[in-house]
Design an enzyme around this catalytic site. Sequence first.
Site, mmCIF file in Angstrom:
data_model
loop_
_atom_site.group_PDB
_atom_site.id
_atom_site.type_symbol
_atom_site.label_atom_id
_atom_site.label_comp_id
_atom_site.label_asym_id
_atom_site.label_seq_id
_atom_site.Cartn_x
_atom_site.Cartn_y
_atom_site.Cartn_z
ATOM 1 N N ASP A 178 0.733 -1.287 0.086
ATOM 2 C CA ASP A 178 -0.072 -0.207 0.015
ATOM 3 C C ASP A 178 0.732 1.350 0.194
ATOM 4 O OD1 ASP A 178 -2.187 -1.630 -0.022
ATOM 5 O OD2 ASP A 178 -3.046 -0.627 1.741
ATOM 6 N N ASP A 179 0.246 2.409 -0.315
ATOM 7 C CA ASP A 179 0.585 3.766 -0.353
ATOM 8 C C ASP A 179 2.028 3.935 -1.122
ATOM 9 O OD1 ASP A 179 -1.053 3.986 1.746
ATOM 10 O OD2 ASP A 179 0.264 3.572 3.271
ATOM 11 N N HIS A 184 -7.540 4.142 0.235
ATOM 12 C CA HIS A 184 -6.771 4.421 1.381
ATOM 13 C C HIS A 184 -7.513 4.562 2.685
ATOM 14 C CE1 HIS A 184 -3.284 6.457 3.521
ATOM 15 N NE2 HIS A 184 -3.951 7.420 3.349
#
Length: 297
Positions: free
Chosen positions: A10-11, A128
Amino acid sequence: MKTQLIITADDFGFSKERNIGIMEAFSNGAVQSASLLLNCTGSTDAIERAKKTSITLGLHLNLTEGTPVGQDEYKTLTSSGIFRGRQGMRDSLTKGEIQISEIENEIDSQIKRFIELVGEKPAYVDGHQHIHLHPVVSPIFAAALKNHGVSVTRMPVEVNLKAKTWLGKEAFDLLSMFVEEARSSAGVLQKYNIRTSECFTGLSTMGANMTAERLQSLILEAFKTVEENLSVETVTCELMTHPGYPTPKEYGGFSWGTDDFGHSDDRIHEIKVLSSDTMINFYKAHKIVLVSHRELY
């Protein structure tokens, strides 16, 4: 039963440092997919790095932090031009304070920006802070995916959170909220033919909470739960991870720096655990095949 595991970072795009760590994990064979944030200091850098590899890119839809990708000024989706935060956005959504048209515009804008920058539609879209499955957002989100021909998302339901004794009450309550929102959205995703992996884990193993022993136990637990409840030949599980190198507190992320987790060595710890011989040997021993989200098409 054939077992497949998607390990997602993620991210991606949060910062250059985060990108370096994620691509290192990919090079080690430790992750297969990366969820891209489009409104961060490292977004362009992430895309440039990804294009030199075969990593599978998805969109990490962001409605909670930083500045929007769409129109400069929203009347309700932002406050002073900034998204309202993880809980602030949820509170405003629950109170009916956010205009549906603004959510529609921002989701559409982020998917279009992804296509413009990457050169193809995202292999999947997740959220998110899991905002894509908030009860107000999920039907808008699912319709947008269908309109853009995207058919895969994340269903962050980790089973038996109460047994994760290393979680404090605050973390447990937050993760339980994510799971509850996700479960409530299942019918909406089905209505729009949006697919997910059959099982999921990784909510309870962020940063220092990640150990090889815990990962192995949770992955096997997820597969077993599906085996006991579904009659399928192939089961795919998604493992959510957050590898990277520390982002400077003074600059990075959404341009003003990062929180303690983003600045800590916890993300390096994740790279080490995910890349370890212990995990590689575990996959081999249990005949778990590592795949990307493209296997869900």
